[in-house]
Design a protein around this motif. Structure first.
Motif, PDB file in Angstrom:
ATOM      1  N   THR A 117     -15.286  24.831   3.737  1.00 51.13           N
ATOM      2  CA  THR A 117     -14.142  25.743   3.732  1.00 51.13           C
ATOM      3  C   THR A 117     -13.455  25.729   2.366  1.00 51.13           C
ATOM      4  N   MET A 118     -12.641  26.744   2.140  1.00 49.73           N
ATOM      5  CA  MET A 118     -11.893  26.819   0.900  1.00 49.73           C
ATOM      6  C   MET A 118     -10.824  25.723   0.839  1.00 49.73           C
ATOM      7  N   GLU A 119     -10.246  25.365   1.969  1.00 50.86           N
ATOM      8  CA  GLU A 119      -9.235  24.300   1.996  1.00 50.86           C
ATOM      9  C   GLU A 119      -9.846  22.981   1.529  1.00 50.86           C
ATOM     10  N   GLU A 120     -11.079  22.729   1.925  1.00 49.35           N
ATOM     11  CA  GLU A 120     -11.750  21.502   1.482  1.00 49.35           C
ATOM     12  C   GLU A 120     -12.011  21.536  -0.024  1.00 49.35           C
ATOM     13  N   SER A 121     -12.311  22.716  -0.564  1.00 51.96           N
ATOM     14  CA  SER A 121     -12.513  22.805  -2.012  1.00 51.96           C
ATOM     15  C   SER A 121     -11.194  22.562  -2.755  1.00 51.96           C
ATOM     16  N   PHE A 122     -10.051  22.994  -2.172  1.00 53.86           N
ATOM     17  CA  PHE A 122      -8.748  22.682  -2.755  1.00 53.86           C
ATOM     18  C   PHE A 122      -8.520  21.169  -2.762  1.00 53.86           C
ATOM     19  N   ASN A 123      -8.903  20.499  -1.670  1.00 52.62           N
ATOM     20  CA  ASN A 123      -8.759  19.038  -1.606  1.00 52.62           C
ATOM     21  C   ASN A 123      -9.546  18.360  -2.716  1.00 52.62           C
ATOM     22  N   VAL A 124     -10.794  18.767  -2.884  1.00 52.98           N
ATOM     23  CA  VAL A 124     -11.633  18.178  -3.930  1.00 52.98           C
ATOM     24  C   VAL A 124     -11.001  18.418  -5.291  1.00 52.98           C
ATOM     25  N   MET A 125     -10.561  19.643  -5.531  1.00 50.22           N
ATOM     26  CA  MET A 125      -9.942  19.985  -6.811  1.00 50.22           C
ATOM     27  C   MET A 125      -8.699  19.132  -7.054  1.00 50.22           C
ATOM     28  N   ALA A 126      -7.869  18.995  -6.034  1.00 54.53           N
ATOM     29  CA  ALA A 126      -6.609  18.254  -6.186  1.00 54.53           C
ATOM     30  C   ALA A 126      -6.831  16.764  -6.424  1.00 54.53           C
TER      31      ALA A 126
ATOM     32  N   PHE B 134       0.830  -1.187   0.000  1.00 56.59           N
ATOM     33  CA  PHE B 134       0.000   0.000   0.000  1.00 56.59           C
ATOM     34  C   PHE B 134       0.871   1.245   0.000  1.00 56.59           C
ATOM     35  N   PHE B 135       0.377   2.266  -0.654  1.00 60.70           N
ATOM     36  CA  PHE B 135       1.077   3.540  -0.686  1.00 60.70           C
ATOM     37  C   PHE B 135       0.377   4.505   0.245  1.00 60.70           C
ATOM     38  N   PHE B 136       1.146   5.237   0.992  1.00 62.06           N
ATOM     39  CA  PHE B 136       0.588   6.250   1.869  1.00 62.06           C
ATOM     40  C   PHE B 136       1.025   7.610   1.357  1.00 62.06           C
ATOM     41  N   PHE B 137       0.081   8.514   1.241  1.00 64.62           N
ATOM     42  CA  PHE B 137       0.368   9.839   0.724  1.00 64.62           C
ATOM     43  C   PHE B 137       0.298  10.851   1.849  1.00 64.62           C
ATOM     44  N   LYS B 138       1.245  11.769   1.839  1.00 68.24           N
ATOM     45  CA  LYS B 138       1.238  12.862   2.804  1.00 68.24           C
ATOM     46  C   LYS B 138       0.092  13.804   2.449  1.00 68.24           C
ATOM     47  N   GLN B 139      -0.691  14.192   3.430  1.00 66.61           N
ATOM     48  CA  GLN B 139      -1.799  15.108   3.204  1.00 66.61           C
ATOM     49  C   GLN B 139      -1.248  16.471   2.813  1.00 66.61           C
ATOM     50  N   LYS B 140      -1.693  17.000   1.682  1.00 65.93           N
ATOM     51  CA  LYS B 140      -1.231  18.305   1.225  1.00 65.93           C
ATOM     52  C   LYS B 140      -1.991  19.418   1.936  1.00 65.93           C
ATOM     53  N   THR B 141      -1.311  20.533   2.159  1.00 66.53           N
ATOM     54  CA  THR B 141      -1.978  21.702   2.730  1.00 66.53           C
ATOM     55  C   THR B 141      -2.632  22.479   1.604  1.00 66.53           C
ATOM     56  N   ALA B 142      -3.536  23.389   1.944  1.00 62.49           N
ATOM     57  CA  ALA B 142      -4.201  24.216   0.934  1.00 62.49           C
ATOM     58  C   ALA B 142      -3.184  25.025   0.149  1.00 62.49           C
ATOM     59  N   TYR B 143      -2.138  25.492   0.831  1.00 61.83           N
ATOM     60  CA  TYR B 143      -1.100  26.270   0.147  1.00 61.83           C
ATOM     61  C   TYR B 143      -0.371  25.421  -0.889  1.00 61.83           C
ATOM     62  N   GLU B 144      -0.022  24.180  -0.546  1.00 66.95           N
ATOM     63  CA  GLU B 144       0.667  23.300  -1.486  1.00 66.95           C
ATOM     64  C   GLU B 144      -0.218  22.972  -2.679  1.00 66.95           C
ATOM     65  N   ILE B 145      -1.492  22.766  -2.421  1.00 68.33           N
ATOM     66  CA  ILE B 145      -2.426  22.459  -3.499  1.00 68.33           C
ATOM     67  C   ILE B 145      -2.583  23.658  -4.416  1.00 68.33           C
ATOM     68  N   SER B 146      -2.731  24.863  -3.838  1.00 63.77           N
ATOM     69  CA  SER B 146      -2.907  26.051  -4.670  1.00 63.77           C
ATOM     70  C   SER B 146      -1.663  26.332  -5.492  1.00 63.77           C
ATOM     71  N   ALA B 147      -0.486  26.048  -4.944  1.00 68.91           N
ATOM     72  CA  ALA B 147       0.754  26.243  -5.693  1.00 68.91           C
ATOM     73  C   ALA B 147       0.785  25.332  -6.908  1.00 68.91           C
ATOM     74  N   CYS B 148       0.262  24.125  -6.773  1.00 68.36           N
ATOM     75  CA  CYS B 148       0.197  23.191  -7.902  1.00 68.36           C
ATOM     76  C   CYS B 148      -0.772  23.686  -8.965  1.00 68.36           C
ATOM     77  N   LEU B 149      -1.863  24.309  -8.549  1.00 73.58           N
ATOM     78  CA  LEU B 149      -2.901  24.735  -9.477  1.00 73.58           C
ATOM     79  C   LEU B 149      -2.525  25.972 -10.267  1.00 73.58           C
ATOM     80  N   VAL B 150      -1.533  26.730  -9.812  1.00 69.74           N
ATOM     81  CA  VAL B 150      -1.173  27.970 -10.480  1.00 69.74           C
ATOM     82  C   VAL B 150      -0.386  27.699 -11.755  1.00 69.74           C
ATOM     83  N   GLY B 151       0.191  26.534 -11.899  1.00 71.99           N
ATOM     84  CA  GLY B 151       1.016  26.191 -13.052  1.00 71.99           C
ATOM     85  C   GLY B 151       0.223  25.981 -14.323  1.00 71.99           C
ATOM     86  N   SER B 152       0.841  25.320 -15.281  1.00 74.12           N
ATOM     87  CA  SER B 152       0.256  25.151 -16.604  1.00 74.12           C
ATOM     88  C   SER B 152      -0.963  24.241 -16.596  1.00 74.12           C
TER      89      SER B 152
END
Length: 110
Positions: A80-89, A1-19
């Motif tokens: 919250t907006m952080e939860e919307s970032f989670n859904v988007m990511a 099994f793979f375990f993923f580190k939970q991303k913060t809203a800031y990390e998710i938004s940084a990913c979304l700003v790119g191409s």
């Protein structure tokens, strides 16, 4: 099994700003309301969408926009907006009923 580190809203938004972020998302600032498109009509079920999105955040409400069309849409409001970032990511471009969901921020109100 793979375990993923939970991303913060800031990390998710940084990913979304790119191409990978579409032009529509640059125009609409992040919000707790998401526009979900490219859904098959069978997937436009309020209860089904609440269950799907509640795995990534607390869903306040769901509004179905187009059911007659072959490409249905809906709005999902999260607590919250952080939860919307989670859904988007985690759910943008994932398949539901054989089609890839397109998820973007919106200024629309529910």
């Amino acid at each position: 099994f793979f375990f993923f580190k939970q991303k913060t809203a800031y990390e998710i938004s940084a990913c979304l700003v790119g191409s990978e972020m579409c032009i529509r998302d640059r125009i609409n600032p992040p919000s707790s309301v998401l526009h979900i498109s490219n859904l098959v009509p069978e997937a436009c079920n309020e209860q089904l969408l609440k269950v799907l999105f509640s795995a990534y955040g607390r869903v306040e409400s769901v509004k179905i926009l187009n059911v007659e069309n072959t490409r249905s849409m809906c709005l999902v409001k999260l607590l919250t907006m952080e939860e919307s970032f989670n859904v988007m990511a985690y759910l943008h471009d994932t398949e539901l009923g054989g089609r890839k969901m397109q998820i973007s921020f919106t200024r629309s109100k529910i």
